[in-house]
Design an enzyme around this catalytic site. Structure first.
Site, PDB file in Angstrom:
ATOM      1  N   GLY A   1      31.820  -6.044   0.021  1.00 62.11           N
ATOM      2  CA  GLY A   1      32.754  -5.831  -1.566  1.00 62.11           C
ATOM      3  C   GLY A   1      32.246  -5.890  -2.059  1.00 62.11           C
ATOM      4  O   GLY A   1      30.486  -5.556  -1.967  1.00 62.11           O
TER       5      GLY A   1
ATOM      6  N   ASP B   1      32.676 -18.741 -11.907  1.00 64.08           N
ATOM      7  CA  ASP B   1      33.337 -17.516 -11.789  1.00 64.08           C
ATOM      8  C   ASP B   1      34.586 -17.580 -10.924  1.00 64.08           C
ATOM      9  O   ASP B   1      34.335 -17.249 -10.078  1.00 64.08           O
ATOM     10  CB  ASP B   1      32.122 -15.580 -11.187  1.00 64.08           C
ATOM     11  CG  ASP B   1      33.112 -14.933 -11.399  1.00 64.08           C
ATOM     12  OD1 ASP B   1      33.776 -14.474 -12.103  1.00 64.08           O
ATOM     13  OD2 ASP B   1      32.466 -13.405 -10.537  1.00 64.08           O
TER      14      ASP B   1
ATOM     15  N   GLY C   1      30.515  -8.049  -9.780  1.00 60.98           N
ATOM     16  CA  GLY C   1      30.245  -7.689 -10.673  1.00 60.98           C
ATOM     17  C   GLY C   1      28.862  -8.008 -10.745  1.00 60.98           C
ATOM     18  O   GLY C   1      27.722  -7.775 -11.592  1.00 60.98           O
TER      19      GLY C   1
ATOM     20  N   THR D   1      26.674  -6.025  -4.495  1.00 58.95           N
ATOM     21  CA  THR D   1      27.186  -5.981  -3.303  1.00 58.95           C
ATOM     22  C   THR D   1      27.323  -6.789  -2.784  1.00 58.95           C
ATOM     23  O   THR D   1      25.769  -7.301  -2.355  1.00 58.95           O
ATOM     24  CB  THR D   1      27.364  -4.446  -3.133  1.00 58.95           C
ATOM     25  OG1 THR D   1      27.373  -3.699  -4.239  1.00 58.95           O
ATOM     26  CG2 THR D   1      27.868  -3.500  -1.936  1.00 58.95           C
ATOM     27  N   VAL D   2      27.936  -7.076  -1.432  1.00 58.29           N
ATOM     28  CA  VAL D   2      27.757  -7.698  -0.084  1.00 58.29           C
ATOM     29  C   VAL D   2      28.146  -6.256   0.741  1.00 58.29           C
ATOM     30  O   VAL D   2      29.126  -5.977   1.013  1.00 58.29           O
ATOM     31  CB  VAL D   2      29.588  -9.279   0.182  1.00 58.29           C
ATOM     32  CG1 VAL D   2      28.932 -10.046   1.096  1.00 58.29           C
ATOM     33  CG2 VAL D   2      28.549  -9.270  -1.648  1.00 58.29           C
TER      34      VAL D   2
END
Length: 434
Positions: free
Chosen positions: A139, A257, A142, A145-146
Site C-alpha cells: 500500500g 483520515d 499520502g 508506504t506500507v
C-alpha cells in the site's frame, strides 16, 4: 687513411678514423652486438636471449605485484570500518532526534499493557521486508508506504514507512505511539511497535489479510460479496471505533483520515480501522485544534478545509462519506462527471433532496427487504454530512443508531409487527420521555 680493404672491421660493423688522425676504430652497427674485430663478430640478439630477458622482467613484476592488493585490502578494511562506525552513529542520531529516549521513558512509566509496544531495530525490519523490496509493498498513501514483513516465528506484520516527519512534532508523535499502544479495541489494527533508527519513524502493525473496504466496494468481483447485513455491520464496527477514540480513550484522539481505504477487512469481513499516521491527540481542555489541513480529498470536512480548525466532528463528516460509499458503491470523487456530481457527498445530498435515493443506491441492496434500513442509514449519512459541524451528530450517537438498526435486523420478530414509534426510537439508542 688505411686502405679499406685491409681494415680489420668485419661484416655488420662500422669503421671510423681515430680522433688523433692515426688508426681507426671498429663498432657494431645499430641493432647488432658482439666483437667487431672478429669475423661475423657482430650479430643480432638471439630469440632465446630476448625471451630470457622478457621472462626476467615478468618474474620481477610478478613478485612485485602482490604489494598493491595488500595496500588496497587494508584501505578497504579501514573504509568499511569507517562506514560502519558512521552508520552506527547515524542510527543513534536518528533514534535520538525521533524521540527514542523520550519514548523509552514513556513506555517504562505506563502499565504493562503499554510495554507490549516494542522498539524494533532497523536491521530487524530490513530483514523482515527483504530490504524493503518492491514485491513486499502492499500500500501507498499520502503519509507513507506500507510493506508486508515476516518476523521470526513466522509472525506476519505490516510495516509503515512514513514520509518525512516535522521535527517540531516529534513529542506529539511519541505521545500518539504511547496512546495507540494502549488501545486494545477489537476493531482497531493493533500497533506492535516502532523503529526510530531510520530517518523517518517506522510503525509495525498486525497484518490484516483481506484487503481494504475500498477494494471490496469498488471491485465488481468483490462488491457482490458485501451483502447489506455485512455492510451494516462494517459501518457499525467502524463507528464504534471512532466513538471509542473520541469518547472512551483516556485521551481523545481524532483519526483525521477516515476513509474506506483505511478500513481493513479480515477473512470474516470484520472491520479493522488502520492508519493513525495523521491522527491527533486532543488535550482535554481543547474543543478544537488549529492545524495544517491534512486528509484525503472527497472525505475532507469542508468546515475544517475553510477554517483549519480540527474537531472530532471532522471525523464524523468523513465517516458520512464512507456510509454513502457503502450505500451507493461509488467513489468519493469521480472526475468524469459534472461539477455538481464530482463530489460523492454533494451528489448524494442532491439526490436525497430530490427524493431519488433509490436511483443511486447500489442495486443489490435495494431489494425491498432492506429499504427501510437503507433509508435510515441514508438519513444518518445526511446528518453526518451537514456543512455546519454543530449540526452533525457525535460518533457516539452515530454508533448507537447503527447498533440499534443491527439489533432490529437480527430480530425477525420485529419485522411485520407494528412497533410503537417510541419503542423503535429506544431500540435506536435514543432516550424517550415517559
Amino acid at each position: 687513411m688505411k686502405d679499406p680493404a685491409s681494415y680489420m672491421c668485419t661484416q655488420n660493423t662500422n669503421c671510423t678514423n681515430a680522433e688523433n688522425g692515426s688508426g681507426y676504430k671498429c663498432t657494431c652497427l645499430e641493432g647488432y652486438q658482439g666483437n667487431p674485430y672478429l669475423e661475423n663478430g657482430c650479430h643480432a640478439p638471439s630469440i632465446t636471449t630476448s625471451v630470457a630477458r622478457s621472462h626476467h622482467l615478468w618474474r620481477s613484476r610478478k613478485w612485485a605485484r602482490p604489494r598493491q592488493p595488500q595496500v588496497s585490502l587494508r584501505g578497504r578494511f579501514l573504509y568499511f570500518g569507517y562506514r560502519k562506525r558512521k552508520f552506527i552513529r547515524l542510527k543513534k542520531q536518528y533514534f535520538k532526534q525521533n524521540g527514542g529516549l523520550l519514548l523509552e521513558e514513556q513506555l517504562n512509566k505506563h502499565d504493562r499493557t503499554t510495554k507490549n509496544a516494542k522498539i524494533f531495530s532497523a536491521e530487524e525490519l530490513e530483514k523482515a521486508t527483504n530490504n524493503y523490496d518492491e514485491s513486499r509493498m502492499i500500500g501507498r498513501g499520502g503519509y507513507g508506504t506500507v510493506y508486508k514483513g515476516l518476523l521470526p516465528k513466522n509472525v506476519v506484520v505490516a510495516i509503515k514507512k512514513s514520509k518525512l516527519v516535522d521535527q517540531s512534532q516529534i513529542k506529539q508523535f511519541i505521545n500518539e505511539v504511547v496512546v495507540l499502544s494502549q488501545i486494545n479495541h477489537h476493531n482497531v489494527v493493533k500497533l506492535l511497535g516502532c523503529c526510530l533508527e531510520t530517518e523517518v519513524p517506522l510503525l509495525v502493525y498486525d497484518f490484516i489479510n483481506n484487503g481494504t473496504l475500498f477494494d471490496h466496494i469498488h471491485n465488481p468481483n468483490e462488491s457482490s460479496k458485501l451483502s447489506w447485513g455485512i455492510r451494516l455491520r462494517i459501518a457499525s464496527e467502524t463507528a464504534g471505533v471512532l466513538s471509542y477514540l473520541h469518547s472512551t480513550a483516556s485521551t481523545p484522539i481524532i483519526h483525521r483520515d477516515v476513509k474506506s481505504a483505511n478500513i481493513l477487512l479480515d477473512d470474516s469481513y470484520t472491520a479493522k480501522v488502520s492508519d493513525f499516521g495523521a491522527s491527533r491527540v486532543v488535550p482535554l481542555d481543547q474543543m478544537q485544534l488549529p492545524t495544517i489541513v491534512q486528509g484525503t480529498l472527497g472525505y475532507l470536512d469542508p468546515e475544517y478545509l475553510l477554517t483549519s480548525q480540527l474537531t472530532v466532528k471532522s471525523d464524523v463528516y468523513s465517516f458520512g462519506v464512507v456510509l454513502v460509499e457503502l450505500l451507493t458503491g461509488k467513489k468519493a470523487l469521480f472526475v468524469d462527471q459534472s461539477e455538481e456530481e464530482r463530489s460523492l457527498a454533494m451528489y448524494f445530498l442532491s439526490s436525497l433532496k430530490k427524493g431519488k435515493l433509490f436511483h443511486i443506491v447500489e442495486e443489490m441492496i435495494a431489494n425491498g427487504e432492506n429499504n427501510e434500513q437503507v433509508t435510515e442509514v441514508a438519513n444518518l449519512a445526511m446528518r453526518c454530512l451537514s456543512i455546519k459541524s454543530e449540526e452533525r451528530p457525535t460518533m457516539k450517537e452515530v454508533a448507537m443508531e447503527l447498533d440499534g438498526l443491527r439489533a432490529m435486523a437480527n430480530h425477525p420478530w420485529v419485522n411485520g409487527i407494528d412497533v410503537n414509534p417510541e419503542e423503535t426510537v429506544c431500540l435506536l439508542g435514543e432516550k424517550t420521555n415517559v
